[in-house]
Scaffold this active site. Structure first.
Site, PDB file in Angstrom:
ATOM      1  N   PHE A   1     -47.040  16.737 -32.167  1.00  0.00           N
ATOM      2  CA  PHE A   1     -48.346  17.240 -32.607  1.00  0.00           C
ATOM      3  C   PHE A   1     -48.779  18.489 -31.864  1.00  0.00           C
ATOM      4  O   PHE A   1     -49.597  19.253 -32.375  1.00  0.00           O
ATOM      5  CB  PHE A   1     -49.422  16.153 -32.445  1.00  0.00           C
ATOM      6  CG  PHE A   1     -49.850  15.908 -31.010  1.00  0.00           C
ATOM      7  CD1 PHE A   1     -50.786  16.724 -30.389  1.00  0.00           C
ATOM      8  CD2 PHE A   1     -49.325  14.855 -30.277  1.00  0.00           C
ATOM      9  CE1 PHE A   1     -51.182  16.503 -29.070  1.00  0.00           C
ATOM     10  CE2 PHE A   1     -49.710  14.625 -28.971  1.00  0.00           C
ATOM     11  CZ  PHE A   1     -50.639  15.453 -28.357  1.00  0.00           C
TER      12      PHE A   1
ATOM     13  N   LYS B   1     -39.584  16.250 -40.354  1.00  0.00           N
ATOM     14  CA  LYS B   1     -40.617  15.209 -40.266  1.00  0.00           C
ATOM     15  C   LYS B   1     -41.572  15.626 -39.161  1.00  0.00           C
ATOM     16  O   LYS B   1     -41.355  15.370 -37.996  1.00  0.00           O
ATOM     17  CB  LYS B   1     -39.983  13.848 -39.949  1.00  0.00           C
ATOM     18  CG  LYS B   1     -40.789  12.617 -40.415  1.00  0.00           C
ATOM     19  CD  LYS B   1     -42.204  12.515 -39.863  1.00  0.00           C
ATOM     20  CE  LYS B   1     -42.202  12.082 -38.396  1.00  0.00           C
ATOM     21  NZ  LYS B   1     -43.623  11.924 -37.904  1.00  0.00           N
TER      22      LYS B   1
ATOM     23  N   GLU C   1     -47.635  13.361 -37.938  1.00  0.00           N
ATOM     24  CA  GLU C   1     -48.626  12.987 -38.944  1.00  0.00           C
ATOM     25  C   GLU C   1     -50.050  13.285 -38.488  1.00  0.00           C
ATOM     26  O   GLU C   1     -50.988  13.177 -39.275  1.00  0.00           O
ATOM     27  CB  GLU C   1     -48.477  11.497 -39.294  1.00  0.00           C
ATOM     28  CG  GLU C   1     -48.817  10.514 -38.197  1.00  0.00           C
ATOM     29  CD  GLU C   1     -47.679  10.250 -37.218  1.00  0.00           C
ATOM     30  OE1 GLU C   1     -47.756   9.226 -36.508  1.00  0.00           O
ATOM     31  OE2 GLU C   1     -46.734  11.076 -37.156  1.00  0.00           O
TER      32      GLU C   1
ATOM     33  N   SER D   1     -42.095  12.716 -26.439  1.00  0.00           N
ATOM     34  CA  SER D   1     -42.153  12.033 -25.147  1.00  0.00           C
ATOM     35  C   SER D   1     -40.780  11.491 -24.759  1.00  0.00           C
ATOM     36  O   SER D   1     -39.899  11.298 -25.604  1.00  0.00           O
ATOM     37  CB  SER D   1     -43.152  10.875 -25.225  1.00  0.00           C
ATOM     38  OG  SER D   1     -42.658   9.848 -26.077  1.00  0.00           O
TER      39      SER D   1
ATOM     40  N   CYS E   1     -45.587  20.456 -23.159  1.00  0.00           N
ATOM     41  CA  CYS E   1     -44.571  19.916 -22.253  1.00  0.00           C
ATOM     42  C   CYS E   1     -44.222  20.894 -21.144  1.00  0.00           C
ATOM     43  O   CYS E   1     -43.560  20.519 -20.175  1.00  0.00           O
ATOM     44  CB  CYS E   1     -43.315  19.528 -23.032  1.00  0.00           C
ATOM     45  SG  CYS E   1     -42.431  20.917 -23.752  1.00  0.00           S
TER      46      CYS E   1
ATOM     47  N   GLU F   1     -46.725  11.424 -17.277  1.00  0.00           N
ATOM     48  CA  GLU F   1     -47.051  12.671 -17.961  1.00  0.00           C
ATOM     49  C   GLU F   1     -48.400  12.477 -18.642  1.00  0.00           C
ATOM     50  O   GLU F   1     -48.508  11.762 -19.640  1.00  0.00           O
ATOM     51  CB  GLU F   1     -45.984  13.034 -18.992  1.00  0.00           C
ATOM     52  CG  GLU F   1     -46.270  14.359 -19.679  1.00  0.00           C
ATOM     53  CD  GLU F   1     -45.274  14.699 -20.781  1.00  0.00           C
ATOM     54  OE1 GLU F   1     -45.085  15.898 -21.048  1.00  0.00           O
ATOM     55  OE2 GLU F   1     -44.705  13.772 -21.386  1.00  0.00           O
TER      56      GLU F   1
END
Length: 500
Positions: free
Chosen positions: A150, A174, A177, A227, A282, A383
């Protein structure tokens, strides 16, 4: 009526048929503005089938045909920068300037793909033995898939599919969402640029869609960014199914500040790297390691700068930081700050109670700064993926490097110093895939490759650059021996003298 984001399959919008939808929220208001269709395994199968059918011709298309499409695509993306950025801001929440920066970094990889002709050149060795030549070429894989996060809904997909299709593959994306609309616009612009139907497909969904891609026999390779736990799962599952995998995981990026560093520059860098994009990246610096007696002064400078950051809606030009993606994520980030003091940290700034007037239902959190953080605390171990900066104190360069190398993550890191020798040692001794010297977020330019070490990367290939080209192609070596034409059988005249 709530807007619906549907799939993009075979060059057109395809309405979802699973009956399952997910909410898409405006993080600045907390309001659900859109619903996104969540694909069933059959719908994912339809996207893979479209990609497989398109591969029959795209995989054998000329390099000139592919690059012509990509050059037109690059021009369209450039013309629609603001439109893409506006979708990112509306669904992710990051400020418009951050969103524009994301699009620009994605464009770098499109530009790299435009020059794919030189990247796909083969090699030839002649006369390796008597009349024997050896050549090597790289060929496309077939249908490949990308599963993206995201936090960069345009940039990370553009780190994948432009190179993949330039190499002759077809692609099923993909996206997250949580902010799906940018991906659809990227696909629509690719079609406008002349990309044949089925070469790029977008299916929205959750774990059902992910697992369908990981298990589909016609998907040859999977790229993932997200992640560490999910990266590990993606790698294990897709590898077990015989697929090639690059799975980029999480991070805990450290910035080592030596006593000789320019502390104003280091503080500026720490604030922008820790709090930019609300810390939801990240490559964010989430841990500053201060060496020696400079810690107090450095923390004071960071605090002074952090207190001036203006938080507000991403579409407000005066905002420097927007909200977090969801209320649940905001609450999780806040929990690390509220529990920090009990675990020994000094809470210098606490942003957990922050709200924005007129947008009280938004997913707001302020900037938090934790000093004297211990390495066994939750705020250091996890994180956080939010605007929380931890400062750790060490006595020496060696202590700092040892602390950083003990982390299970090895994504990005930085050192701030005026000493070239110290920087050189750090570059060689630190266990991370990307290193910055007086550069806080060392994301490589497009023609180098992005990726970490240890629990920040699963698989052998980094993303984009040379590694990306190698990931989306496989090598083939041909060894050839031809008899000399003068040795042709009797009765066959090739015009060569018989005695040579």
């Amino acid at each position: 009526m709530t807007k619906t984001v549907n799939h993009w399959i075979g060059g057109k919008t395809v309405e979802g048929t699973s009956g399952q939808y997910g909410p898409v929220t405006d993080p600045a208001t907390g309001a659900v503005t859109t619903q996104v269709a969540l694909a069933s395994a059959d719908e994912v199968g339809a996207a893979v089938a479209a990609a497989k059918a398109a591969y029959a011709t795209w995989g054998t298309s000329s390099l000139a045909q592919r690059t012509a499409v990509l050059f037109r695509y690059r021009a369209l993306l450039d013309a629609h920068r603001d439109d893409i950025a506006a979708l990112i801001t509306a669904e992710h929440g990051k400020v418009h300037s951050d969103a524009l920066g994301e699009v620009a970094r994605g464009l770098e990889i499109v530009e790299l793909a435009c020059g794919i002709t030189t990247q796909l050149k083969g090699e030839l060795s002649t006369q390796v033995s008597n009349r024997v030549d050896v050549s090597s070429i790289r060929q496309s894989l077939g249908v490949v898939a990308g599963i993206t996060p995201f936090n960069f809904p345009a940039m990370v997909p553009m780190w994948m599919f432009p190179l993949a299709i330039a190499c002759g593959n077809t692609f099923v994306l993909k996206p997250s969402e949580k902010d799906p609309s940018a991906a659809n616009l990227l696909a629509e612009l690719a079609a406008e640029a002349g990309l044949p139907d089925g070469v790029l497909n977008v299916v929205h969904g959750d774990k059902v869609a992910v697992d369908a891609l990981l298990n589909h026999p016609d998907v040859a390779a999977v790229s993932f960014v997200g992640s560490t736990p999910i990266a590990r799962y993606i790698h294990a599952t897709a590898s077990a199914n015989g697929k090639r995998v690059q799975a980029l995981g999480g991070a805990k990026n450290h910035m080592l500040v030596l006593p000789d560093a320019d502390l104003d520059a280091a503080a500026d860098a720490a604030v922008s790297a820790a709090y930019g994009s609300a810390g939801e990246r990240c490559m964010a610096i989430s841990a500053v390691v201060a060496v020696g007696a400079i810690g107090d002064e450095l923390v004071a400078k960071i605090r002074e700068r952090a207190e001036k950051i203006k938080i507000g809606p991403g579409n407000d030009p005066t905002s420097e930081m927007g909200p977090l993606i969801t209320a649940a994520h905001r609450d999780k980030v806040a929990s690390y700050v509220t529990g920090a003091a009990a675990q020994g940290a000094e809470v210098v700034l606490d942003g957990t109670g922050h709200t924005v007037e007129g947008f009280e239902e938004g997913h707001w959190i302020g900037l938090s700064l934790l000093d004297k953080v211990s390495t066994d605390s939750d705020a250091y171990q996890d994180e956080i993926f939010g605007p929380v900066l931890c400062v750790l104190r060490v006595e020496s360069y060696e202590d700092g490097v040892a602390l950083m190398n003990a982390s299970p993550f090895g994504n990005g890191t930085a050192i701030f110093t005026r000493d070239g020798g110290a920087a050189r040692r750090f570059q060689l001794e630190i266990q991370a895939g990307m290193v910055g010297v007086n550069v806080p977020i060392p994301v490589p330019v497009g023609y180098h490759s992005f990726g970490g070490w240890k629990d920040s990367l699963f698989g052998d290939h980094h993303i984009y650059g040379n590694d990306g080209v190698h990931f989306y192609t496989r090598g083939k070596v041909t060894t050839t021996r031809w008899p000399d034409p003068a040795d042709a059988p009797a009765g066959v005249d090739l015009g060569f003298p018989r005695n040579h």
